[in-house]
Design a protein around this motif. Structure first.
Motif, PDB file in Angstrom:
ATOM      1  N   PHE A 136      35.029  55.288  30.583  1.00 35.22           N
ATOM      2  CA  PHE A 136      34.778  54.021  29.887  1.00 35.22           C
ATOM      3  C   PHE A 136      35.933  53.049  30.091  1.00 35.22           C
ATOM      4  N   LEU A 137      37.178  53.566  29.935  1.00 30.58           N
ATOM      5  CA  LEU A 137      38.347  52.713  30.126  1.00 30.58           C
ATOM      6  C   LEU A 137      38.469  52.274  31.579  1.00 30.58           C
ATOM      7  N   ALA A 138      38.243  53.193  32.503  1.00 26.57           N
ATOM      8  CA  ALA A 138      38.328  52.866  33.931  1.00 26.57           C
ATOM      9  C   ALA A 138      37.281  51.828  34.318  1.00 26.57           C
ATOM     10  N   GLN A 139      36.074  52.000  33.781  1.00 24.92           N
ATOM     11  CA  GLN A 139      34.996  51.051  34.072  1.00 24.92           C
ATOM     12  C   GLN A 139      35.347  49.656  33.569  1.00 24.92           C
ATOM     13  N   ALA A 140      35.891  49.568  32.368  1.00 23.07           N
ATOM     14  CA  ALA A 140      36.248  48.265  31.795  1.00 23.07           C
ATOM     15  C   ALA A 140      37.351  47.592  32.609  1.00 23.07           C
ATOM     16  N   ILE A 141      38.395  48.359  32.954  1.00 23.46           N
ATOM     17  CA  ILE A 141      39.503  47.787  33.730  1.00 23.46           C
ATOM     18  C   ILE A 141      39.022  47.353  35.116  1.00 23.46           C
ATOM     19  N   ALA A 142      38.208  48.195  35.767  1.00 18.99           N
ATOM     20  CA  ALA A 142      37.694  47.858  37.099  1.00 18.99           C
ATOM     21  C   ALA A 142      36.829  46.605  37.059  1.00 18.99           C
ATOM     22  N   THR A 143      36.058  46.467  35.976  1.00 20.25           N
ATOM     23  CA  THR A 143      35.203  45.282  35.825  1.00 20.25           C
ATOM     24  C   THR A 143      36.041  44.016  35.799  1.00 20.25           C
ATOM     25  N   TYR A 144      37.112  44.030  35.004  1.00 18.40           N
ATOM     26  CA  TYR A 144      37.930  42.821  34.885  1.00 18.40           C
ATOM     27  C   TYR A 144      38.785  42.585  36.128  1.00 18.40           C
ATOM     28  N   ILE A 145      39.157  43.638  36.824  1.00 16.83           N
ATOM     29  CA  ILE A 145      39.849  43.454  38.105  1.00 16.83           C
ATOM     30  C   ILE A 145      38.932  42.764  39.108  1.00 16.83           C
ATOM     31  N   ALA A 146      37.680  43.229  39.176  1.00 18.28           N
ATOM     32  CA  ALA A 146      36.711  42.633  40.115  1.00 18.28           C
ATOM     33  C   ALA A 146      36.414  41.191  39.745  1.00 18.28           C
ATOM     34  N   MET A 147      36.208  40.923  38.448  1.00 19.25           N
ATOM     35  CA  MET A 147      35.909  39.560  38.006  1.00 19.25           C
ATOM     36  C   MET A 147      37.084  38.628  38.291  1.00 19.25           C
ATOM     37  N   THR A 148      38.311  39.130  38.083  1.00 21.33           N
ATOM     38  CA  THR A 148      39.486  38.296  38.345  1.00 21.33           C
ATOM     39  C   THR A 148      39.615  37.990  39.839  1.00 21.33           C
ATOM     40  N   GLY A 149      39.387  39.002  40.670  1.00 19.82           N
ATOM     41  CA  GLY A 149      39.421  38.770  42.116  1.00 19.82           C
ATOM     42  C   GLY A 149      38.370  37.775  42.552  1.00 19.82           C
ATOM     43  N   ASN A 150      37.154  37.923  42.012  1.00 22.86           N
ATOM     44  CA  ASN A 150      36.071  36.993  42.335  1.00 22.86           C
ATOM     45  C   ASN A 150      36.425  35.570  41.926  1.00 22.86           C
ATOM     46  N   PHE A 151      37.038  35.445  40.759  1.00 20.77           N
ATOM     47  CA  PHE A 151      37.401  34.114  40.270  1.00 20.77           C
ATOM     48  C   PHE A 151      38.342  33.411  41.248  1.00 20.77           C
ATOM     49  N   PHE A 152      39.384  34.097  41.684  1.00 19.92           N
ATOM     50  CA  PHE A 152      40.370  33.455  42.553  1.00 19.92           C
ATOM     51  C   PHE A 152      39.807  33.172  43.948  1.00 19.92           C
ATOM     52  N   ILE A 153      38.920  34.049  44.443  1.00 18.85           N
ATOM     53  CA  ILE A 153      38.298  33.774  45.748  1.00 18.85           C
ATOM     54  C   ILE A 153      37.354  32.579  45.639  1.00 18.85           C
ATOM     55  N   ASN A 154      36.553  32.552  44.586  1.00 21.14           N
ATOM     56  CA  ASN A 154      35.649  31.410  44.382  1.00 21.14           C
ATOM     57  C   ASN A 154      36.422  30.116  44.206  1.00 21.14           C
ATOM     58  N   ASN A 155      37.536  30.189  43.492  1.00 18.14           N
ATOM     59  CA  ASN A 155      38.340  28.992  43.258  1.00 18.14           C
ATOM     60  C   ASN A 155      38.921  28.453  44.562  1.00 18.14           C
ATOM     61  N   ALA A 156      39.254  29.366  45.482  1.00 21.47           N
ATOM     62  CA  ALA A 156      39.863  28.959  46.752  1.00 21.47           C
ATOM     63  C   ALA A 156      38.845  28.583  47.813  1.00 21.47           C
ATOM     64  N   VAL A 157      37.648  29.193  47.775  1.00 23.34           N
ATOM     65  CA  VAL A 157      36.669  29.006  48.850  1.00 23.34           C
ATOM     66  C   VAL A 157      35.390  28.321  48.349  1.00 23.34           C
ATOM     67  N   THR A 158      34.666  28.990  47.475  1.00 18.51           N
ATOM     68  CA  THR A 158      33.356  28.482  47.036  1.00 18.51           C
ATOM     69  C   THR A 158      33.465  27.118  46.365  1.00 18.51           C
ATOM     70  N   TYR A 159      34.484  26.954  45.530  1.00 16.37           N
ATOM     71  CA  TYR A 159      34.662  25.697  44.787  1.00 16.37           C
ATOM     72  C   TYR A 159      35.959  25.011  45.186  1.00 16.37           C
ATOM     73  N   ARG A 160      36.268  25.044  46.438  1.00 20.36           N
ATOM     74  CA  ARG A 160      37.537  24.459  46.876  1.00 20.36           C
ATOM     75  C   ARG A 160      37.594  22.963  46.577  1.00 20.36           C
ATOM     76  N   ASP A 161      36.443  22.276  46.537  1.00 21.23           N
ATOM     77  CA  ASP A 161      36.428  20.859  46.223  1.00 21.23           C
ATOM     78  C   ASP A 161      36.628  20.591  44.736  1.00 21.23           C
ATOM     79  N   ARG A 162      36.547  21.649  43.900  1.00 20.09           N
ATOM     80  CA  ARG A 162      36.783  21.505  42.463  1.00 20.09           C
ATOM     81  C   ARG A 162      37.874  22.497  42.014  1.00 20.09           C
ATOM     82  N   SER A 163      38.716  22.882  42.917  1.00 16.04           N
ATOM     83  CA  SER A 163      39.692  23.940  42.675  1.00 16.04           C
ATOM     84  C   SER A 163      40.524  23.675  41.419  1.00 16.04           C
ATOM     85  N   LEU A 164      40.654  24.710  40.593  1.00 19.09           N
ATOM     86  CA  LEU A 164      41.406  24.598  39.338  1.00 19.09           C
ATOM     87  C   LEU A 164      42.879  24.896  39.583  1.00 19.09           C
ATOM     88  N   ARG A 165      43.738  24.179  38.868  1.00 24.14           N
ATOM     89  CA  ARG A 165      45.175  24.380  39.009  1.00 24.14           C
ATOM     90  C   ARG A 165      45.834  24.288  37.640  1.00 24.14           C
TER      91      ARG A 165
END
Length: 401
Positions: free
Chosen positions: A285-314
């Motif tokens: 349960f703990l591993a699943q929760a931590i892995a979920t937030y690691i994946a979501m955090t990675g997705n956020f930064f990739i999307n911020n740099a690539v998918t939404y580069r024209d609206r990139s947050l800083r």
């Protein structure tokens, strides 16, 4: 609104003269090239009534301020400074729409395009009643100059991909140097994607009829000042432009990119989960929760740099954006599980139930991310020119010949 403004005569002694050519020049950190480019345009376009429209994406090097200083002394020079917006294609579109000229040229500010062929391109467009004339590096009279070998290879690859959607035999579909008539541009304007850095491909792929075009060769020069804007993000955007046009714009490219980042997130999640379970012997349960937030955090930064580069947050917005993304994806994951369980209980195969849950959560996450995490700022609309707004403005300000 004054609906009768278009019928007002021009003041005596100030009869309007039609522009022969407008030159749209997208810029970002090109301060070192501005003075020389204006000087070269002045020499190349002697005898023509022209204007140069610099569309600057709020360059931190002061490009817009320098252009503005030239504009104060020369009415042929104009500046359109965009705030909170970036992108070559959208800059070209807004620059074209901001001019009343019947013929518009698009060229880079880095001095790599040969401005001396502009009169020849204009003469050919007029004499042959063409829609587009392209400055080409790959036909008679053209060359890549001292372009690096790996850049030539990338350009050739891009050419091959472009021809799959352009429906005509362009020698240099990756060219960013061309003339287009306003009448033809208005035919395709509402179908343009407005993202990426190769708008010529978008223009040709968006036309519902065969495009009347010709090409003029020129030698590609080396950049004198500043740095190239080509990076991995522009390459990804170009690939999705091709995909979008090939699919007939059925799927928004941003959603495809968002989904691919999500696929990367799945791999990240499984890798993190396995590491926590077997290397650190964490409870599931703990591993699943931590892995979920690691994946979501990675997705956020990739999307911020690539998918939404024209609206990139800083800055601080990067923190609040990450929090909103976590919340959105948490609800998406919950909806995924509930929906998949319902389908499974109704007798659907497990793989269809799982796929349906993934699709539901992907659409949810994408929608909420657009609305909350990477929402467009209110003042973006102020700096965005749409065909309807520009036509209305011109209707109010144009005077009859």
């Amino acid at each position: 609104m004054n609906h009768h403004a278009a019928s007002l005569p021009a003041p005596e002694g100030h009869a309007a003269r039609r522009l022969d050519l407008a030159v749209v020049i997208p810029t970002f950190n090109e301060r070192g090239n501005i003075a020389e480019l204006i000087r070269r345009l002045d020499l190349a376009l002697q005898g023509l009534y022209w204007e140069a429209i610099f569309v600057d994406d709020d360059s931190p090097d002061g490009t817009a301020d320098l252009v503005r200083s030239f504009a104060r002394r020369d009415t042929r020079i104009r500046i359109l400074q965009r705030i909170h917006r970036r992108g070559l294609a959208s800059a070209c579109i807004e620059g074209i729409m901001s001019s009343s000229a019947e013929v518009v040229a698009v060229m880079d500010a880095d001095l790599q395009h040969d401005e001396s062929i502009l009169p020849q391109m204009l003469q050919r467009l007029r004499s042959e009643c063409l829609d587009v004339v392209i400055g080409t590096r790959n036909a008679v009279g053209g060359s890549m100059g001292d372009f690096a070998s790996h850049r030539i290879l990338l350009s050739r690859l891009g050419d091959k991909l472009s021809r799959a959607v352009c429906a005509c035999n362009l020698s240099d579909p990756m060219s960013g140097y061309f003339l287009v008539t306003r009448s033809f541009f208005m035919e395709v304007a509402h179908h343009l994607q407005s993202t990426g850095f190769k708008i010529l491909v978008d223009i040709f792929a968006s036309s519902v009829r065969p495009v009347r075009f010709d090409e003029v060769g020129y030698c590609f020069r080396c950049r004198q000042h500043g740095a190239s804007k080509l990076d991995i993000n522009t390459g990804v955007e170009y690939l999705f432009l091709i995909l979008n046009k090939f699919l007939g714009a059925a799927i928004p490219p941003r959603f495809v990119m968002f989904s691919l980042v999500g696929a990367v997130g799945i791999a990240t999640h499984l890798l993190a989960l396995g590491t926590l379970l077997y290397a650190f012997h964490a409870r599931f349960f703990l591993a699943q929760a931590i892995a979920t937030y690691i994946a979501m955090t990675g997705n956020f930064f990739i999307n911020n740099a690539v998918t939404y580069r024209d609206r990139s947050l800083r800055g601080a917005r990067l923190v609040t954006g990450l929090a909103s993304f976590w919340i959105a994806c948490s609800f998406g994951a919950w909806a995924n599980v509930i929906f998949a369980r319902v389908l499974l209980a109704e007798g659907h195969p497990w793989y269809l139930a799982g796929l349906a849950g993934i699709i539901l959560s992907s659409v949810w996450n994408y929608t909420i991310s657009n609305l909350a995490t990477w929402q467009k700022k209110r003042d973006d609309s102020y700096y965005t020119y749409t065909p309807e707004l520009i036509e209305a403005d011109l209707l109010q300000t144009d005077t009859p010949d």
